[in-house]
Design an enzyme around this catalytic site. Structure first.
Site, PDB file in Angstrom:
ATOM      1  N   HIS A 181      -1.030   0.195   5.697  1.00 16.32           N
ATOM      2  CA  HIS A 181      -1.502   1.155   6.700  1.00 16.32           C
ATOM      3  C   HIS A 181      -0.539   2.331   6.909  1.00 16.32           C
ATOM      4  O   HIS A 181      -0.072   2.594   8.017  1.00 16.32           O
ATOM      5  CB  HIS A 181      -1.748   0.452   8.041  1.00 16.32           C
ATOM      6  CG  HIS A 181      -2.785  -0.615   7.987  1.00 16.32           C
ATOM      7  ND1 HIS A 181      -3.234  -1.276   9.105  1.00 16.32           N
ATOM      8  CD2 HIS A 181      -3.470  -1.151   6.934  1.00 16.32           C
ATOM      9  CE1 HIS A 181      -4.148  -2.176   8.758  1.00 16.32           C
ATOM     10  NE2 HIS A 181      -4.291  -2.114   7.436  1.00 16.32           N
TER      11      HIS A 181
ATOM     12  N   GLN B 243       0.816  -1.212   0.000  1.00 16.16           N
ATOM     13  CA  GLN B 243       0.000   0.000   0.000  1.00 16.16           C
ATOM     14  C   GLN B 243       0.852   1.264   0.000  1.00 16.16           C
ATOM     15  O   GLN B 243       0.313   2.372   0.059  1.00 16.16           O
ATOM     16  CB  GLN B 243      -0.931  -0.002   1.216  1.00 16.16           C
ATOM     17  CG  GLN B 243      -1.977  -1.091   1.166  1.00 16.16           C
ATOM     18  CD  GLN B 243      -2.806  -1.180   2.433  1.00 16.16           C
ATOM     19  OE1 GLN B 243      -2.736  -0.305   3.301  1.00 16.16           O
ATOM     20  NE2 GLN B 243      -3.592  -2.242   2.560  1.00 16.16           N
TER      21      GLN B 243
ATOM     22  N   GLU C 214     -14.549   3.957  10.165  1.00 14.51           N
ATOM     23  CA  GLU C 214     -14.997   4.979  11.105  1.00 14.51           C
ATOM     24  C   GLU C 214     -14.842   6.389  10.552  1.00 14.51           C
ATOM     25  O   GLU C 214     -13.949   6.661   9.749  1.00 14.51           O
ATOM     26  CB  GLU C 214     -14.182   4.905  12.400  1.00 14.51           C
ATOM     27  CG  GLU C 214     -14.354   3.617  13.170  1.00 14.51           C
ATOM     28  CD  GLU C 214     -13.546   3.606  14.447  1.00 14.51           C
ATOM     29  OE1 GLU C 214     -13.525   2.564  15.113  1.00 14.51           O
ATOM     30  OE2 GLU C 214     -12.942   4.649  14.789  1.00 14.51           O
TER      31      GLU C 214
ATOM     32  N   TYR D 158      -9.823 -10.149   9.704  1.00 19.18           N
ATOM     33  CA  TYR D 158      -9.835 -10.629   8.328  1.00 19.18           C
ATOM     34  C   TYR D 158      -9.411 -12.089   8.216  1.00 19.18           C
ATOM     35  O   TYR D 158      -9.709 -12.761   7.240  1.00 19.18           O
ATOM     36  CB  TYR D 158      -8.877  -9.802   7.469  1.00 19.18           C
ATOM     37  CG  TYR D 158      -9.380  -8.427   7.111  1.00 19.18           C
ATOM     38  CD1 TYR D 158     -10.364  -8.250   6.155  1.00 19.18           C
ATOM     39  CD2 TYR D 158      -8.844  -7.298   7.717  1.00 19.18           C
ATOM     40  CE1 TYR D 158     -10.822  -6.990   5.811  1.00 19.18           C
ATOM     41  CE2 TYR D 158      -9.292  -6.033   7.381  1.00 19.18           C
ATOM     42  CZ  TYR D 158     -10.281  -5.880   6.428  1.00 19.18           C
ATOM     43  OH  TYR D 158     -10.716  -4.624   6.095  1.00 19.18           O
TER      44      TYR D 158
END
Length: 307
Positions: free
Chosen positions: A179, A113, A274, A295
């Site tokens: 992340h 990512q 959120e 997950y």
């Protein structure tokens, strides 16, 4: 003299966040992240009044982009778009073409990512021409989120001063390529919030690790929002500049107009995304509080989690 850059609207800031999420989806990035339960309001302003109604049009950009992530509008309508692989694309005002690709900051890592992530213009861009970039950076021990600053030339089509790193998440993490968070949002006092992910170091277990990588530990910038001056130094004079903590993977951030109230969208585990108001000193709970489920299993194995 260039026309001063208008303050970005709350709606435009959230559209930028949506643009990034759509781009991530289009290239198959598993952009999971989020925070824990809870939040805090600074008490600035009121949400009692509905926003004014408006109409608009959607324009499909014709420019061919490679995994776009973040976007900023220049005063003349052209766009700076980060491409995950490392280039900063300059897109024409009509969105039809990429006219130039500018070099990325040094040490960029685009695995998983990671890559070149958010882009934001200085709050006084008309005078400074500074551009801020977040990215995943190689370093001792692994990778981490970093902030770089470069200065555009007067034509806005190349660097006058190439981007240099002015802030680094600590410590680096060697076991994960997820992340990074990495959104930038400006306050009215010309300081910035940088939302930083927790690098995938915490499991969705309800138990926080207590070592140097723990999100709940206050001696690191893992899973934190930091408040920085324009030169990258902590705005409050502290060693780390931590504004709020307990975040998982904040990839949307906007300051509510008329205040310095920071709204943050976080990717959570399954069922745990959120929207939080990240108040000064607030702990948003990750990994102690989350409605999301792990997950790694098809079962709802965390007490109180749901999908």
């Amino acid at each position: 003299m260039h026309t001063p850059v208008p303050a970005p609207s709350f709606r435009r800031s959230l559209l930028h966040a949506g643009f990034a999420l759509l781009a991530a989806t289009s290239v198959g990035i598993a952009a999971c992240g989020g925070g824990g339960g809870g939040g805090g309001s600074s008490g600035e302003g009121s949400l009692d009044n509905d926003p004014p109604s408006s109409t608009g049009t959607a324009t499909v950009l014709g420019a061919v982009l490679n995994a776009p992530w973040g976007l900023a509008f220049l005063p003349d309508g052209r766009m700076l778009v980060t491409e995950k692989g490392g280039a900063l694309a300059l897109v024409s005002a009509d969105g039809s073409t990429v006219t130039q690709r500018l070099a990325a900051p040094p040490g960029l890592n685009s695995d998983g990512q990671g890559g070149l992530l958010d882009v934001s213009l200085d709050s006084d861009f008309a005078s400074t021409r500074w551009v801020y970039l977040t990215f995943s950076e190689n370093g001792a021990g692994g990778t981490g989120t970093a902030l770089a600053r470069g200065q555009l030339n007067t034509s806005f089509d190349n660097w006058q001063q190439a981007p240099q790193t002015i802030w680094q998440q600590t410590p680096k993490v060697g076991s994960s390529s997820v992340h990074y968070g990495a959104r930038i949002a400006w306050r009215s006092d010309a300081t910035m919030y940088v939302a930083v992910g927790e690098r995938g170091v915490e499991a969705n277990s309800g138990v926080a690790r207590g070592d140097s990588l723990g999100v709940q530990v206050q001696t690191n910038t893992i899973g934190k929002v930091v408040r920085l001056n324009r030169n990258g130094a902590p705005a409050d004079g502290s060693a780390l500049g931590i504004w709020s903590g307990g975040h998982r993977n904040p990839q949307g951030a906007a300051v509510r107009p008329g205040s310095n109230e920071l709204w943050v969208v976080e990717h959570g585990p399954r069922g745990g995304d959120e929207l939080n108001i990240a108040a000064s000193g607030a702990n948003h709970g990750w990994p102690l509080r989350s409605y999301g489920c792990d997950y790694a299993t098809n079962d709802i194995d965390r007490p109180g989690c749901y999908i």
